[in-house]
Design an enzyme around this catalytic site. Structure first.
Site, short mmCIF file in Angstrom:
data_model
loop_
_atom_site.label_atom_id
_atom_site.label_comp_id
_atom_site.label_asym_id
_atom_site.label_seq_id
_atom_site.Cartn_x
_atom_site.Cartn_y
_atom_site.Cartn_z
N ARG A 24 0.82 -1.24 0.00
CA ARG A 24 0.00 0.00 0.00
C ARG A 24 0.84 1.27 0.00
NH1 ARG A 24 -5.39 -0.77 0.33
NH2 ARG A 24 -6.11 -2.67 1.35
N ARG A 28 -2.85 6.75 1.10
CA ARG A 28 -3.33 7.95 1.78
C ARG A 28 -2.34 8.62 2.71
NH1 ARG A 28 -8.91 6.94 4.60
NH2 ARG A 28 -8.40 4.73 4.34
N ARG A 37 -6.71 12.32 -4.79
CA ARG A 37 -7.97 11.73 -4.35
C ARG A 37 -9.02 12.79 -4.00
NH1 ARG A 37 -11.08 9.46 -3.29
NH2 ARG A 37 -11.14 8.06 -1.52
N ASP A 73 -6.91 -2.07 -7.14
CA ASP A 73 -7.58 -2.72 -6.01
C ASP A 73 -7.89 -4.15 -6.42
OD1 ASP A 73 -9.11 -1.90 -3.30
OD2 ASP A 73 -10.19 -3.48 -4.33
N TYR A 151 -14.79 -12.06 -0.31
CA TYR A 151 -15.46 -10.78 -0.62
C TYR A 151 -16.75 -11.00 -1.40
CZ TYR A 151 -12.50 -6.86 0.81
OH TYR A 151 -11.85 -5.90 1.54
#
Lengths: 347, 347
Positions: A24, A28, A37, A73, A151
């Site tokens: 990752r 962020r 973003r 993703d 998922y």
């Protein structure tokens, strides 16, 4: 000059120091990522090659990591299979509107042509490769069949994973049909990425650890092995990262991967003793260590380097994805510490 | 006739069959429990000895388990230390209004007199013991110092445990002060329970698994060992259950406990090979197996019995607490299956 430390370490070839990147790493914690973003939502970012390549390269430029991983993703793959995906990053993560709950749901899932339904990923790979211009290797990734299945069946992240576990315990036959379909999809997807230019691939089994060891092997690892068997690697090393699965370290290494990713629940020195003679190891600093001071971060980096010991075959990484509120200065200090402290283990 | 199978198994003495109980067996999966909870909130239930003893005994009467565990919550202990506790069972679990964030917060915590501030627990123990009238042994429990510390510092359950990890990585000295205080509190609490009549104690380290192995030993296991050292057991066996800590199985056994509780991430046969010659083992069916059919549940029970093998020293349990939406019929089928299938391993 080309930095191929990462690729050499994957193949357990000699390097001048230990290469480092972070799961990752395009994310962020970087103000530059947040700036982009602020303008587009998460899925638009995934689907816009120009922007995806920009955020992929940010940590290479800003942090100085030794590998670039294409921003995306794992759930864009099930979306391409026909599932309706919603990603609300601040509201409990991604979810599917209509979870898979029956055999007819499974049968309705299509095996997509990655160069068509997922062309935007391949475009992002090509563009990123071009922009990187050989500075560092480019990694492509996918979720494991099991993690994707969890998922699909749960519809979203879960605490107890009741639905997917009910499926495997009560209806293992259908579970195997679903997992086989996912394995073929993931393999085609990774093959397309390799053709588009990624130089290594990583399979993320985020939820392998919710299974007991026997079930992990039957429902997760078996399909990771199937994906690896279907890969046309063309020299690209394959990394397998199963979270919370230290109980099956040898079995993971036996899938035929080149590198085993370690979370922070295992001593990397022990892992090397167990499987280090035939696979490289990637990991495994607890990501929350990056909340501590740069001095403490360096101490923890030194401990892990010392545990792995001398010689090649170690790619430094975190034991899980970097957390969104990690201070950037600490991230830089972490990468710098690996670069400096690892030299002596490679003389 | 008195059923002391559980106590004998804890001491690795011969039994006619494998005893069985379940973590969280006094809980929401039982309609009889929900009927009481419809009338009082969770904390009132904990603090009303008559009601706490009633729900504690329900699974003995209804399910036929071989041990009774006193109904309570690990967080009543920090509440007695001066923390303000809120338990909203349906809204993301318990939380503390003012988490511990400084050394002065730590210093303000008092070591309570369990026979005063926690007298309602001791009253519940005495009442339950009387009502049980020797039918099955009574277990008392406490959270581990580390797990309590995580709650105190985070204020509630957490995904990344940033605050508690920042404390141990950035300020280990204060963390040790807090953990020492908690260890002395937990020991006094369990000692009072033993005096009040519990015949075994279990320490729950729900969050040991968020730590890397070295930190687990330094910040969690060390204080579990301290608690055990401070116990006046008076013959009561001590069970230590650390979730997601299979990396340190030998170290857990070395704390001096009588029984090591296993989650479902480890093969119980392997665990027996490692530590079964000096501790009993408790576990370890994945609780979600109880969503499957009674036939499948029986198959999974047989697998675990076969893995443990012949001879004493096994207490059957789930690998974690029973889930609130588990069908009662399946729970009964599970307990019955253990009782029937285990006989042949004890001939």
């Amino acid at each position: 000059m080309i930095n191929d430390l990462f690729l050499r370490a994957c193949k357990r070839e000699a390097t001048e120091r230990t290469p480092v990147w972070m799961m990752r790493q395009a994310g962020r914690y970087l103000p530059e990522y947040r700036a982009i973003r602020a303008k587009v939502d998460f899925l638009t970012l995934c689907k816009t090659p120009e922007l995806a390549s920009e955020v992929s390269i940010q940590p290479v430029d800003i942090i100085g990591v030794d590998a670039c991983i294409i921003f995306s993703d794992i759930l864009v793959v099930p979306e391409a299979m026909g599932m309706k995906l919603f990603i609300e990053e601040d509201k409990g993560g991604p979810r599917f509107e209509d979870p898979i709950r029956s055999r007819s749901d499974i049968d309705r899932l299509k095996v997509p042509d990655p160069n068509h339904e997922l062309k935007y990923v391949m475009d992002a790979v090509r563009l990123t490769k071009k922009k990187l211009d050989g500075r560092v290797p480019l990694i492509g990734f996918a979720g494991s069949p099991w993690t994707l299945a969890a998922y699909l069946v749960e519809g979203k992240g879960s605490k107890n994973f009741r639905a997917i576990k009910e499926l495997i315990y009560s209806n293992p036959k259908d579970a195997h049909v679903l997992l086989d379909k996912l394995a073929r999809t993931v393999a085609a997807y990774l093959n397309a990425k390799i053709e588009a230019g990624v130089q290594a691939v990583q399979i993320f089994d985020t939820w392998g650890g919710i299974l007991p060891p026997d079930e992990f092997r039957e429902f997760s690892l078996r399909y990771i092995a199937q994906v690896l068997k279907l890969l046309r690697r063309n020299g690209a090393p394959a990394i397998v990262f199963c979270k919370d699965c230290a109980h099956s370290l040898e079995a993971i290494a036996d899938t035929g991967c080149d590198v085993v990713g370690l979370d922070w629940s295992i001593d990397i020195g022990k892992a090397r003793m167990m499987i280090g003679s035939y696979t490289a190891l990637q990991g495994n600093l607890d990501p929350t260590v990056l909340y501590a001071s740069p001095e403490h971060i360096r101490e923890e980096v030194k401990k892990i380097l010392e545990k792995f010991g001398k010689g090649p075959g170690h790619i430094f990484n975190l034991g899980h994805g970097i957390l969104p509120d990690t201070p950037v200065e600490n991230v830089k200090a972490f990468v710098q510490a690996v670069k400096e402290e690892s030299v002596k283990y490679h003389r």
